[in-house]
Design a protein around this motif. Structure first.
Motif, PDB file in Angstrom:
ATOM      1  N   GLU A   5     -16.531  23.452 110.446  1.00 38.75           N
ATOM      2  CA  GLU A   5     -16.502  24.953 109.773  1.00 38.75           C
ATOM      3  C   GLU A   5     -15.643  24.643 108.827  1.00 38.75           C
ATOM      4  OE1 GLU A   5     -18.102  24.640 113.559  1.00 38.75           O
ATOM      5  OE2 GLU A   5     -16.106  23.954 113.342  1.00 38.75           O
ATOM      6  N   VAL A   6     -14.573  23.788 108.539  1.00 35.27           N
ATOM      7  CA  VAL A   6     -14.065  23.580 107.248  1.00 35.27           C
ATOM      8  C   VAL A   6     -14.919  23.217 106.086  1.00 35.27           C
ATOM      9  CG1 VAL A   6     -12.310  22.265 105.933  1.00 35.27           C
ATOM     10  CG2 VAL A   6     -11.809  23.247 108.470  1.00 35.27           C
ATOM     11  N   TYR A   7     -15.768  22.430 106.254  1.00 34.96           N
ATOM     12  CA  TYR A   7     -16.760  22.149 105.661  1.00 34.96           C
ATOM     13  C   TYR A   7     -17.817  23.258 105.267  1.00 34.96           C
ATOM     14  CZ  TYR A   7     -20.839  19.066 103.662  1.00 34.96           C
ATOM     15  OH  TYR A   7     -21.802  18.511 102.806  1.00 34.96           O
ATOM     16  N   ALA A   8     -18.087  24.219 105.962  1.00 36.32           N
ATOM     17  CA  ALA A   8     -18.798  25.033 105.485  1.00 36.32           C
ATOM     18  C   ALA A   8     -18.216  26.130 104.903  1.00 36.32           C
ATOM     19  CB  ALA A   8     -19.573  25.880 106.904  1.00 36.32           C
ATOM     20  N   HIS A   9     -16.818  26.395 105.184  1.00 33.24           N
ATOM     21  CA  HIS A   9     -16.008  27.408 104.500  1.00 33.24           C
ATOM     22  C   HIS A   9     -15.649  27.048 103.079  1.00 33.24           C
ATOM     23  CE1 HIS A   9     -12.967  30.415 103.515  1.00 33.24           C
ATOM     24  NE2 HIS A   9     -12.110  29.393 103.573  1.00 33.24           N
ATOM     25  N   GLU A  10     -15.263  25.783 102.813  1.00 36.07           N
ATOM     26  CA  GLU A  10     -14.860  25.302 101.741  1.00 36.07           C
ATOM     27  C   GLU A  10     -16.214  25.286 100.591  1.00 36.07           C
ATOM     28  OE1 GLU A  10     -12.043  24.950 100.512  1.00 36.07           O
ATOM     29  OE2 GLU A  10     -10.803  24.675 102.290  1.00 36.07           O
ATOM     30  N   ILE A  11     -17.416  25.081 101.115  1.00 37.80           N
ATOM     31  CA  ILE A  11     -18.516  24.971 100.251  1.00 37.80           C
ATOM     32  C   ILE A  11     -18.972  26.524 100.074  1.00 37.80           C
ATOM     33  CG2 ILE A  11     -20.988  24.648 100.140  1.00 37.80           C
ATOM     34  CD1 ILE A  11     -20.372  21.941 101.652  1.00 37.80           C
ATOM     35  N   CYS A  12     -19.009  27.418 100.972  1.00 45.07           N
ATOM     36  CA  CYS A  12     -19.500  28.814 100.860  1.00 45.07           C
ATOM     37  C   CYS A  12     -18.428  29.506  99.744  1.00 45.07           C
ATOM     38  CB  CYS A  12     -19.368  29.359 102.168  1.00 45.07           C
ATOM     39  SG  CYS A  12     -20.803  29.070 103.359  1.00 45.07           S
ATOM     40  N   ARG A  13     -17.199  29.520 100.054  1.00 48.72           N
ATOM     41  CA  ARG A  13     -16.312  30.094  99.169  1.00 48.72           C
ATOM     42  C   ARG A  13     -16.365  29.656  97.703  1.00 48.72           C
ATOM     43  NH1 ARG A  13     -10.888  27.204  98.931  1.00 48.72           N
ATOM     44  NH2 ARG A  13      -9.918  29.148  98.703  1.00 48.72           N
ATOM     45  N   ARG A  14     -16.725  28.505  97.586  1.00 45.47           N
ATOM     46  CA  ARG A  14     -17.221  28.039  96.206  1.00 45.47           C
ATOM     47  C   ARG A  14     -18.642  28.528  95.813  1.00 45.47           C
ATOM     48  NH1 ARG A  14     -13.189  24.856  98.148  1.00 45.47           N
ATOM     49  NH2 ARG A  14     -11.622  24.057  96.906  1.00 45.47           N
ATOM     50  N   LYS A  32     -35.731  12.112 102.560  1.00 46.29           N
ATOM     51  CA  LYS A  32     -35.322  13.552 102.920  1.00 46.29           C
ATOM     52  C   LYS A  32     -34.098  13.837 103.315  1.00 46.29           C
ATOM     53  CE  LYS A  32     -39.739  15.680 104.407  1.00 46.29           C
ATOM     54  NZ  LYS A  32     -40.374  16.596 105.634  1.00 46.29           N
ATOM     55  N   ILE A  33     -32.883  12.855 103.166  1.00 44.23           N
ATOM     56  CA  ILE A  33     -31.698  12.932 103.460  1.00 44.23           C
ATOM     57  C   ILE A  33     -30.870  12.849 102.002  1.00 44.23           C
ATOM     58  CG2 ILE A  33     -29.784  11.894 104.953  1.00 44.23           C
ATOM     59  CD1 ILE A  33     -31.951  10.656 106.248  1.00 44.23           C
ATOM     60  N   TYR A  34     -29.877  13.952 101.995  1.00 40.73           N
ATOM     61  CA  TYR A  34     -29.101  13.765 100.978  1.00 40.73           C
ATOM     62  C   TYR A  34     -27.653  13.544 101.365  1.00 40.73           C
ATOM     63  CZ  TYR A  34     -32.626  16.593  98.436  1.00 40.73           C
ATOM     64  OH  TYR A  34     -33.709  16.959  97.596  1.00 40.73           O
ATOM     65  N   ILE A  35     -26.667  12.856 100.887  1.00 39.63           N
ATOM     66  CA  ILE A  35     -25.297  12.512 101.266  1.00 39.63           C
ATOM     67  C   ILE A  35     -24.384  13.602 100.558  1.00 39.63           C
ATOM     68  CG2 ILE A  35     -23.437  11.104 101.622  1.00 39.63           C
ATOM     69  CD1 ILE A  35     -25.216   8.915 102.325  1.00 39.63           C
ATOM     70  N   VAL A  36     -23.788  14.484 101.441  1.00 41.90           N
ATOM     71  CA  VAL A  36     -22.602  15.247 100.600  1.00 41.90           C
ATOM     72  C   VAL A  36     -21.497  15.188 101.284  1.00 41.90           C
ATOM     73  CG1 VAL A  36     -22.298  17.781  99.738  1.00 41.90           C
ATOM     74  CG2 VAL A  36     -24.543  16.801  99.736  1.00 41.90           C
ATOM     75  N   PRO A  37     -20.543  14.504 100.808  1.00 45.33           N
ATOM     76  CA  PRO A  37     -19.385  14.204 101.563  1.00 45.33           C
ATOM     77  C   PRO A  37     -18.232  15.243 101.817  1.00 45.33           C
ATOM     78  CG  PRO A  37     -19.095  13.023  99.396  1.00 45.33           C
ATOM     79  CD  PRO A  37     -20.545  13.458  99.669  1.00 45.33           C
ATOM     80  N   ASN A  38     -17.429  15.207 102.645  1.00 46.05           N
ATOM     81  CA  ASN A  38     -16.342  16.203 102.616  1.00 46.05           C
ATOM     82  C   ASN A  38     -15.636  15.928 101.493  1.00 46.05           C
ATOM     83  OD1 ASN A  38     -15.688  17.414 105.836  1.00 46.05           O
ATOM     84  ND2 ASN A  38     -16.571  15.350 105.984  1.00 46.05           N
ATOM     85  N   GLY A  39     -14.811  16.945 101.097  1.00 48.43           N
ATOM     86  CA  GLY A  39     -13.913  17.057  99.970  1.00 48.43           C
ATOM     87  C   GLY A  39     -12.457  16.983 100.800  1.00 48.43           C
ATOM     88  N   VAL A  40     -11.447  17.022  99.992  1.00 51.00           N
ATOM     89  CA  VAL A  40     -10.298  17.192 100.167  1.00 51.00           C
ATOM     90  C   VAL A  40      -9.431  18.192  99.614  1.00 51.00           C
ATOM     91  CG1 VAL A  40      -9.298  15.227  99.086  1.00 51.00           C
ATOM     92  CG2 VAL A  40      -8.124  16.033 101.148  1.00 51.00           C
ATOM     93  N   ASP A  41      -8.585  19.001  99.780  1.00 51.17           N
ATOM     94  CA  ASP A  41      -8.003  20.166  99.051  1.00 51.17           C
ATOM     95  C   ASP A  41      -6.591  19.154  98.354  1.00 51.17           C
ATOM     96  OD1 ASP A  41      -6.479  22.070  98.169  1.00 51.17           O
ATOM     97  OD2 ASP A  41      -6.285  23.225  99.773  1.00 51.17           O
ATOM     98  N   GLN A  54      -8.358  10.442  96.014  1.00 47.27           N
ATOM     99  CA  GLN A  54      -8.576  11.207  94.970  1.00 47.27           C
ATOM    100  C   GLN A  54     -10.073  11.180  94.420  1.00 47.27           C
ATOM    101  OE1 GLN A  54      -5.703  12.674  93.648  1.00 47.27           O
ATOM    102  NE2 GLN A  54      -4.921  11.478  95.541  1.00 47.27           N
ATOM    103  N   ASN A  55     -10.931  10.480  94.879  1.00 53.49           N
ATOM    104  CA  ASN A  55     -12.424  10.445  94.790  1.00 53.49           C
ATOM    105  C   ASN A  55     -12.947  11.710  95.248  1.00 53.49           C
ATOM    106  OD1 ASN A  55     -12.443   7.749  93.285  1.00 53.49           O
ATOM    107  ND2 ASN A  55     -12.302   7.096  95.284  1.00 53.49           N
ATOM    108  N   PHE A  56     -12.141  12.443  96.345  1.00 59.07           N
ATOM    109  CA  PHE A  56     -12.846  13.571  97.075  1.00 59.07           C
ATOM    110  C   PHE A  56     -12.396  14.815  96.766  1.00 59.07           C
ATOM    111  CE2 PHE A  56     -13.331   9.735  99.372  1.00 59.07           C
ATOM    112  CZ  PHE A  56     -14.654   9.753 100.037  1.00 59.07           C
ATOM    113  N   ASP A  57     -13.175  15.731  96.364  1.00 57.23           N
ATOM    114  CA  ASP A  57     -12.607  17.098  96.072  1.00 57.23           C
ATOM    115  C   ASP A  57     -13.854  18.171  96.482  1.00 57.23           C
ATOM    116  OD1 ASP A  57     -13.085  19.223  93.745  1.00 57.23           O
ATOM    117  OD2 ASP A  57     -10.896  18.582  93.666  1.00 57.23           O
ATOM    118  N   TRP A  58     -13.339  19.125  96.758  1.00 58.21           N
ATOM    119  CA  TRP A  58     -14.199  20.151  97.543  1.00 58.21           C
ATOM    120  C   TRP A  58     -15.026  20.875  96.362  1.00 58.21           C
ATOM    121  CZ3 TRP A  58     -15.801  20.151 102.155  1.00 58.21           C
ATOM    122  CH2 TRP A  58     -14.665  19.761 103.272  1.00 58.21           C
ATOM    123  N   ASP A  59     -14.496  20.920  95.224  1.00 63.99           N
ATOM    124  CA  ASP A  59     -15.255  21.476  94.072  1.00 63.99           C
ATOM    125  C   ASP A  59     -16.398  20.477  93.711  1.00 63.99           C
ATOM    126  OD1 ASP A  59     -13.606  23.690  93.635  1.00 63.99           O
ATOM    127  OD2 ASP A  59     -12.350  22.585  92.231  1.00 63.99           O
TER     128      ASP A  59
END
Length: 371
Positions: A22-31, A171-180, A350-355
């Motif tokens: 749900e964090v993953y979905a929220h951080e992506i949707c809000r952006r 058919k698979i894309y990798i989109v990792p988590n970000g971090v705030d 530092q490599n991970f960012d929700w943006d």
């Protein structure tokens, strides 16, 4: 032209049971909505939640209950699918089988954090576990043979698991988590004077939190002044183990904590331990790394993506409590190793960012819509 996304997921960010998916979905949707995307997010209702509200720019509609949400899917699709250019299905609880249920054949993007499979038998009554196991086992092969479906995996481990179950790799894309990154502001990087271990996760049987306590009893025999902090939703239930092993003076139970308190605990702890059977990625590991706190975890799907063995933390054979204790002792007593892993973990985070995550997600949405 404005893109319209129908996002369907068992839970939303305000659900009391919300977790990493749900964090993953929220951080992506809000952006995405900031970039002009229109999102209608449909999830299950629970007492205390509104049936309709706006969260950070995207619309949330809640229908049914957590137990019968899947029964409402045909009605949801019948009402909203025509409005959407693309449908996003989160499969993190039980696959909703959206590509098989809607008739207008809009493109579907299925998000897979990790495949539960054996986990169902830890968390559900046997009959429900069997049904969920079958649905999730057949989903990958069914979806991959449909021309309008693509997958998003949050880690390489999840992609490999999908391929083993029959999904075509292309058919698979990798989109990792970000971090705030703003959470770094709550990391003072002043560690407790006594060696302090943190177990941080909501209570679930498959996360095996009692392994952390068992390992800690072995650590205490070697480093008597060590402390263990346990935090996370419903972890109060672990007090029975603390009492059983007479650990009241060495273990502190916090239960559910705020985000600020979580970062404080991560900051003051010498290391984080994670004992789950599997994860999608391990967002908590990245948050710990922001506070220069390395992780000791089981070498399972998810953690082997977020923890780089002997670089940002230590990985241990799954279920090996003795090995877990030895790894903890090694990290608590080898100052040079701890410093190396601590700094490496911080740099890795530092490599991970929700943006960046949202940008990658939007690029895939556009590609899938075109095709």
């Amino acid at each position: 032209m404005t893109m319209h996304i129908l996002w369907i997921q068992w839970r939303d960010i305000k659900n009391p049971l919300a977790g990493g998916a749900e964090v993953y979905a929220h951080e992506i949707c809000r952006r995405l909505v900031r970039k002009g995307v229109k999102i209608l997010y449909v999830s299950s209702w629970m007492p205390g939640l509104k049936t309709l509200e706006e969260i950070d720019g995207y619309q949330v509609i809640r229908v049914g209950t957590h137990n019968d949400f899947i029964l409402h899917i045909p009605r949801i699709l019948n009402r909203y699918a025509d409005w959407a250019d693309l449908i996003v299905e989160d499969t993190s609880k039980v696959p909703l089988m959206l590509p098989l249920l809607h008739s207008n054949k809009k493109p579907v993007l299925a998000i897979v954090h990790h495949l539960n499979r054996e986990i169902y038998f830890y968390e559900l009554p046997y009959r429900k576990a069997i049904i969920a196991y079958i649905i999730e086992s057949v989903m990958p092969k069914l979806y991959t043979n449909l021309p309008n479906v693509r997958f998003i995996a949050v880690s390489r481990s999840t992609k490999e698991e999908l391929i083993k179950l029959g999904v075509k790799p292309d058919k698979i894309y990798i989109v990792p988590n970000g971090v705030d990154k703003e959470k770094q502001n709550y990391c003072n990087n002043v560690k407790d004077s006594d060696p302090t271990i943190l177990y941080l996760s909501r209570y679930k049987t498959y996360k095996q939190p009692f392994h952390a306590i068992l390992a800690f009893t072995k650590v205490l025999k070697n480093i008597p002044n060590t402390k263990l902090i346990i935090a996370g939703k419903n972890t109060e239930i672990l007090s029975k183990y603390v009492y059983k092993f007479n650990l009241n003076g060495s273990v502190k139970l916090y239960g559910e904590v705020s985000e600020i308190k979580k970062m404080e605990l991560l900051s003051r702890s010498w290391l984080l331990i994670q004992t789950s059977l599997k994860e999608g990625f391990g967002l908590t590991v990245l948050e710990a790394a922001l506070c220069r706190t390395p992780t000791v975890a089981y070498d399972v799907a998810g953690f082997r993506d977020s923890v780089k063995h002997m670089e940002t933390g230590l990985l241990v054979k799954p279920g090996d409590v003795e090995g877990l204790a030895k790894a903890i002792i090694t990290l608590l007593t080898d100052t040079d190793l701890w410093k190396k892993l601590s700094e490496n973990a911080f740099r890795y985070a530092q490599n991970f960012d929700w943006d960046k995550t949202a940008e990658a997600f939007l690029k895939i949405l556009k590609e899938v819509e075109r095709n």
